[in-house]
Design an enzyme around this catalytic site. Structure first.
Site, PDB file in Angstrom:
ATOM      1  N   ARG A   9      28.072  -1.963  -9.774  1.00  9.24           N
ATOM      2  CA  ARG A   9      28.986  -0.736  -9.519  1.00  9.24           C
ATOM      3  C   ARG A   9      30.076  -1.029  -8.393  1.00  9.24           C
ATOM      4  O   ARG A   9      29.629  -1.717  -7.343  1.00  9.24           O
ATOM      5  CB  ARG A   9      28.346   0.533  -9.249  1.00  9.24           C
ATOM      6  CG  ARG A   9      27.608   1.253 -10.480  1.00  9.24           C
ATOM      7  CD  ARG A   9      28.460   1.885 -11.527  1.00  9.24           C
ATOM      8  NE  ARG A   9      29.657   2.540 -10.833  1.00  9.24           N
ATOM      9  CZ  ARG A   9      29.629   3.791 -10.495  1.00  9.24           C
ATOM     10  NH1 ARG A   9      28.627   4.526 -10.878  1.00  9.24           N
ATOM     11  NH2 ARG A   9      30.736   4.585 -10.213  1.00  9.24           N
ATOM     12  N   ARG A  65      42.593  -8.843 -16.107  1.00 12.18           N
ATOM     13  CA  ARG A  65      43.148 -10.023 -17.285  1.00 12.18           C
ATOM     14  C   ARG A  65      43.787 -11.115 -16.385  1.00 12.18           C
ATOM     15  O   ARG A  65      43.557 -12.345 -16.343  1.00 12.18           O
ATOM     16  CB  ARG A  65      44.092  -9.544 -18.209  1.00 12.18           C
ATOM     17  CG  ARG A  65      43.188  -8.725 -19.382  1.00 12.18           C
ATOM     18  CD  ARG A  65      43.997  -8.402 -20.479  1.00 12.18           C
ATOM     19  NE  ARG A  65      43.383  -7.561 -21.232  1.00 12.18           N
ATOM     20  CZ  ARG A  65      43.610  -5.986 -21.143  1.00 12.18           C
ATOM     21  NH1 ARG A  65      44.542  -5.476 -20.234  1.00 12.18           N
ATOM     22  NH2 ARG A  65      42.693  -5.251 -22.093  1.00 12.18           N
ATOM     23  N   CYS A  76      38.532   0.516 -20.726  1.00 15.98           N
ATOM     24  CA  CYS A  76      39.081   1.759 -19.984  1.00 15.98           C
ATOM     25  C   CYS A  76      38.811   3.062 -20.370  1.00 15.98           C
ATOM     26  O   CYS A  76      38.729   3.197 -21.569  1.00 15.98           O
ATOM     27  CB  CYS A  76      40.577   1.395 -19.616  1.00 15.98           C
ATOM     28  SG  CYS A  76      41.102  -0.143 -18.693  1.00 15.98           S
ATOM     29  N   GLU A  79      37.781   9.214 -16.025  1.00 15.99           N
ATOM     30  CA  GLU A  79      36.936   9.802 -15.280  1.00 15.99           C
ATOM     31  C   GLU A  79      36.862  11.254 -15.471  1.00 15.99           C
ATOM     32  O   GLU A  79      37.756  11.706 -15.837  1.00 15.99           O
ATOM     33  CB  GLU A  79      36.997   9.342 -13.920  1.00 15.99           C
ATOM     34  CG  GLU A  79      36.026   9.869 -12.972  1.00 15.99           C
ATOM     35  CD  GLU A  79      34.764   8.748 -13.136  1.00 15.99           C
ATOM     36  OE1 GLU A  79      33.546   9.348 -12.931  1.00 15.99           O
ATOM     37  OE2 GLU A  79      34.922   7.583 -13.379  1.00 15.99           O
ATOM     38  N   ARG A  91      37.291   3.244 -10.708  1.00 14.42           N
ATOM     39  CA  ARG A  91      35.779   2.660 -10.722  1.00 14.42           C
ATOM     40  C   ARG A  91      35.398   1.712 -11.738  1.00 14.42           C
ATOM     41  O   ARG A  91      36.352   1.389 -12.794  1.00 14.42           O
ATOM     42  CB  ARG A  91      34.732   3.859 -10.985  1.00 14.42           C
ATOM     43  CG  ARG A  91      34.672   4.868 -10.044  1.00 14.42           C
ATOM     44  CD  ARG A  91      34.083   6.117 -10.591  1.00 14.42           C
ATOM     45  NE  ARG A  91      33.415   7.113  -9.551  1.00 14.42           N
ATOM     46  CZ  ARG A  91      34.418   8.078  -9.090  1.00 14.42           C
ATOM     47  NH1 ARG A  91      35.574   8.330 -10.022  1.00 14.42           N
ATOM     48  NH2 ARG A  91      34.074   9.189  -8.250  1.00 14.42           N
ATOM     49  N   TYR A 109      32.427  -0.585  -2.289  1.00 15.58           N
ATOM     50  CA  TYR A 109      33.119   0.802  -2.323  1.00 15.58           C
ATOM     51  C   TYR A 109      34.097   0.633  -1.373  1.00 15.58           C
ATOM     52  O   TYR A 109      33.686   0.464  -0.170  1.00 15.58           O
ATOM     53  CB  TYR A 109      32.360   1.976  -2.367  1.00 15.58           C
ATOM     54  CG  TYR A 109      31.212   2.258  -3.306  1.00 15.58           C
ATOM     55  CD1 TYR A 109      31.830   3.104  -4.624  1.00 15.58           C
ATOM     56  CD2 TYR A 109      29.910   1.710  -3.593  1.00 15.58           C
ATOM     57  CE1 TYR A 109      31.161   3.272  -5.655  1.00 15.58           C
ATOM     58  CE2 TYR A 109      29.221   1.748  -4.768  1.00 15.58           C
ATOM     59  CZ  TYR A 109      29.787   2.596  -5.585  1.00 15.58           C
ATOM     60  OH  TYR A 109      29.016   3.083  -6.683  1.00 15.58           O
ATOM     61  N   ARG A 117      29.008   6.311  -2.669  1.00 12.34           N
ATOM     62  CA  ARG A 117      27.478   6.016  -2.730  1.00 12.34           C
ATOM     63  C   ARG A 117      27.116   5.442  -1.353  1.00 12.34           C
ATOM     64  O   ARG A 117      26.616   4.481  -1.482  1.00 12.34           O
ATOM     65  CB  ARG A 117      27.435   4.965  -3.819  1.00 12.34           C
ATOM     66  CG  ARG A 117      27.673   5.678  -5.361  1.00 12.34           C
ATOM     67  CD  ARG A 117      26.661   6.518  -5.841  1.00 12.34           C
ATOM     68  NE  ARG A 117      25.426   6.181  -5.597  1.00 12.34           N
ATOM     69  CZ  ARG A 117      24.697   5.787  -6.482  1.00 12.34           C
ATOM     70  NH1 ARG A 117      25.137   5.567  -7.771  1.00 12.34           N
ATOM     71  NH2 ARG A 117      23.255   5.591  -6.298  1.00 12.34           N
TER      72      ARG A 117
END
Length: 122
Positions: A9, A65, A76, A79, A91, A109, A117
């Site tokens: 993540r 890309r 995609c 959220e 994210r 992050y 997180r």
């Protein structure tokens, strides 16, 4: 150790909803994820990007890309629009084959997403 499918993540934020800034931040995020986790192109299975509803200038997969991931399945999505959520947030969820254990992966992050997180190891 044998290779296993793992998920990695990461997240970042932008200051302005422009294609240029999204490209800059997505490439910085992917670079850090790849470098910190020693990811090679052939390790990749797929990548899912999400963007908060206040981002609409470009798909987050477009910079991926340019990063050289055009042959990797990219997706995609928007959220969830949660009250109090981090605005202007991008994210990523990377699925990969790796010899690393789950506890050896470095989730990344950046920018305004650094506190999302804080329970994960550096």
């Amino acid at each position: 150790m044998s290779r296993a499918v793992r998920a990695l993540r990461g997240a970042t934020t932008i200051d302005d909803d422009t294609a240029e800034q999204i490209e800059e931040r997505i490439i910085a995020l992917l670079t850090e994820l790849f470098d910190r986790n020693d990811i090679h192109h052939d390790d990749l299975i797929s990548i899912v990007f999400t963007a908060t509803s206040d981002i609409n200038s470009v798909f987050p997969a477009a910079p991926a890309r340019k990063f050289g991931l055009g042959d990797v399945p990219l997706l995609c999505a928007q959220e969830l629009d949660i009250v109090g959520g981090t605005p202007l947030c991008l994210r990523v969820l990377i699925h990969l084959n790796t010899e690393r254990g789950r506890d050896e992966l470095h989730h990344i992050y950046l920018e305004g997403a650094q506190g999302l997180r804080d329970d994960l190891p550096e």
